[in-house]
Design an enzyme around this catalytic site. Structure first.
Site, PDB file in Angstrom:
ATOM      1  N   GLY A 122       0.443  -1.084  -0.062  1.00 61.19           N
ATOM      2  CA  GLY A 122       0.198   0.203  -0.526  1.00 61.19           C
ATOM      3  C   GLY A 122       0.941   1.327  -0.089  1.00 61.19           C
ATOM      4  O   GLY A 122       1.346   1.101  -0.435  1.00 61.19           O
ATOM      5  N   GLY A 123       0.405   2.287   0.484  1.00 61.50           N
ATOM      6  CA  GLY A 123       1.445   3.699   0.549  1.00 61.50           C
ATOM      7  C   GLY A 123       0.603   4.693   0.346  1.00 61.50           C
ATOM      8  O   GLY A 123      -0.503   4.493  -0.644  1.00 61.50           O
ATOM      9  N   GLN A 124       1.781   5.527  -0.261  1.00 61.45           N
ATOM     10  CA  GLN A 124       1.082   6.322  -0.869  1.00 61.45           C
ATOM     11  C   GLN A 124       0.290   6.188  -2.450  1.00 61.45           C
ATOM     12  O   GLN A 124      -0.382   6.657  -3.324  1.00 61.45           O
ATOM     13  CB  GLN A 124       2.211   7.527  -1.436  1.00 61.45           C
ATOM     14  N   ILE A 125       0.936   4.820  -3.602  1.00 60.29           N
ATOM     15  CA  ILE A 125       1.172   4.345  -4.952  1.00 60.29           C
ATOM     16  C   ILE A 125      -0.487   3.819  -4.837  1.00 60.29           C
ATOM     17  O   ILE A 125      -0.337   2.632  -4.068  1.00 60.29           O
ATOM     18  CB  ILE A 125       2.341   4.052  -4.999  1.00 60.29           C
ATOM     19  N   GLN A 126      -0.426   3.667  -6.005  1.00 61.17           N
ATOM     20  CA  GLN A 126      -2.040   2.562  -5.896  1.00 61.17           C
ATOM     21  C   GLN A 126      -0.991   1.658  -7.113  1.00 61.17           C
ATOM     22  O   GLN A 126       0.161   1.672  -7.568  1.00 61.17           O
ATOM     23  CB  GLN A 126      -2.929   3.443  -6.988  1.00 61.17           C
TER      24      GLN A 126
END
Ligand SMILES: Nc1nc2c(ncn2[C@@H]2O[C@H](COP(=O)(O)OP(=O)(O)O)[C@@H](O)[C@H]2O)c(=O)[nH]1
Ligand SMILES: [Mg+2]
Length: 400
Positions: free
Chosen positions: A150-154
């Protein structure tokens, strides 16, 4: 066992002071870790941008570069050795079982690895893993590679999903970590889970999975909230498991109960390996850590639980010596002697010692089980035996 034969074959190419723990890292070693390549030659190679064994292996042996001070015939020999090593390493890596640990950022993956590595005390200081940084733990010769989904990047822009074959092929097992306390991100986690399974299907891969319901802390487990969350997660994951026909198990873990983490790993390993193979890995790990030639676990009634030795001769030597010494100790008992906890035989003229130490008792009959080692440096064994008892024994017990 192919694993150990391969390993000792590789070992012989390296100078004796070079320690080899991580097979894959070996190709990144500088050339002068190899027997026969001195530092001056290594510097000459470096001037040609040949800095690693891998660089050496890349050279076309039929058209080697001219290097002042290194005769072509010698250079070609080195290239051939490097190529041989490269081939061996890739075979070795194929023999290894690869475990992948994935899940959203902040789900607790780094902490799980830290606990497994017994770095429990530093867990609180860990920062969430950002971006595409991967972590790796060598769990008794089973590499576990971990990364955040996950995190910021899709996921559409995520590196792992753009180059899935790099990360998802030849994976033997997936540990999918879900933060059971983070209700807000269940949906995101499920979406990634589905995405991973889509990709695996496209690649024709069907590794078994363990879905880790992590942060199931002791107090929380008693609450309705926990029960509800587990039910919710299962309700979301089950249809995907069914749709992709995955062999999957749920297990709840918490870093505050170390045994839950070890249990999780043992369930994972059991899914992909025979018990004896896992014990062999553990013994191999121990033997390497004490620079020994072999280690085995044998009960006083002669049951060999597992064994690792560098070669067949050492295997015979270790097993027969251990079994005979154990028989001798049985006889001593019949004439009323107290049982010794350490048995050892020194081979002064051959420069090694065979040493057995009672580690635990097995079954209701309380049959003693000895850890036997064949070693040229028995003092290292003595030094590390506590580590074995504390760290490895609980794990072995999970498999017995
Ligand atoms: N309550 C609780 N917190 C945990 C547990 N495991 C990890 N954490 C915390 O969760 C946060 C994220 O953990 P981390 O290992 O960095 O997650 P990662 O991003 O998946 O590697 C950290 O603050 C950890 O201290 C657990 O079992 N219970
Ligand atoms: Mg992390």
């Amino acid at each position: 066992m192919a694993l150990q034969e391969n390993l000792s074959k590789i070992r012989d190419f390296f100078k004796s002071n070079v320690s080899i723990n991580d097979i894959e890292a070996l190709l990144q070693f500088p050339p002068d870790t190899l027997v026969g390549i001195d530092q001056i030659s290594a510097e000459k190679l470096a001037q040609q941008e040949i800095n690693t064994i891998e660089d050496l292996a890349k050279i076309n042996e039929n058209n080697p570069p001219e290097i002042r001070g290194i005769p072509p015939i010698i250079l070609v020999k080195w290239i051939k050795i490097a190529k041989l090593l490269q081939k061996n390493v890739s075979e070795q890596v194929k023999l290894q079982k690869k475990l992948l640990m994935i899940g959203l950022d902040n789900s607790g993956k780094s902490s799980i690895l830290a606990v497994a590595q017994d770095k429990f005390s530093i867990v609180k200081d860990l920062l969430p893993t950002k971006g595409v940084k991967r972590e790796r733990l060598d769990f008794f010769g089973y590499p576990i590679i971990s990364w955040d989904l996950g995190g910021q990047i899709q996921y559409r822009e995520n590196y792992y999903f753009n180059k899935p074959e790099l990360f998802f092929t030849e994976v033997d097992l997936i540990l999918y970590v879900v933060d059971i306390q983070d209700e807000n991100r269940f949906e995101e986690s499920v979406n990634y889970f589905e995405e991973v399974n889509k990709i695996l299907k496209e690649l024709g891969e069907t590794p078994p999975m363990v879905i880790v319901l992590h942060k199931s802390d002791q107090d929380l487990r008693k609450t309705l909230r926990w029960q509800k969350n587990v039910a919710t997660v299962k309700k979301e994951f089950d249809p995907i498991i069914e749709k992709y026909e995955i062999d999957a198990d749920y297990i709840d873990t918490t870093i505050f109960q170390k045994e839950t983490i070890l249990q999780m790993f043992s369930i994972a390993l059991k899914k992909i390996s025979e018990t004896s193979e896992i014990i062999e890995h553990i013994l191999l790990d121990f033997s390497l850590s004490v620079q020994g030639r072999g280690a085995c676990l044998i009960s006083l009634d002669g049951l060999i639980f597992g064994s690792y030795t560098k070669d067949k001769v050492d295997e015979k030597l270790l097993h027969n010596t251990a079994l005979l010494l154990q028989t001798l100790t049985n006889f001593h008992k019949t004439i009323g002697l107290k049982q010794e906890h350490v048995l050892s035989l020194e081979f002064h003229r051959n420069g090694f010692t065979i040493r057995g130490e009672k580690l635990f008792e097995y079954s209701e009959l309380e049959i003693p089980v000895f850890l036997w080692t064949l070693s040229e440096q028995p003092e290292l064994v003595i030094e590390k035996i506590k580590y074995f008892r504390d760290q490895l024994l609980p794990l072995i017990n999970l498999f017995l």
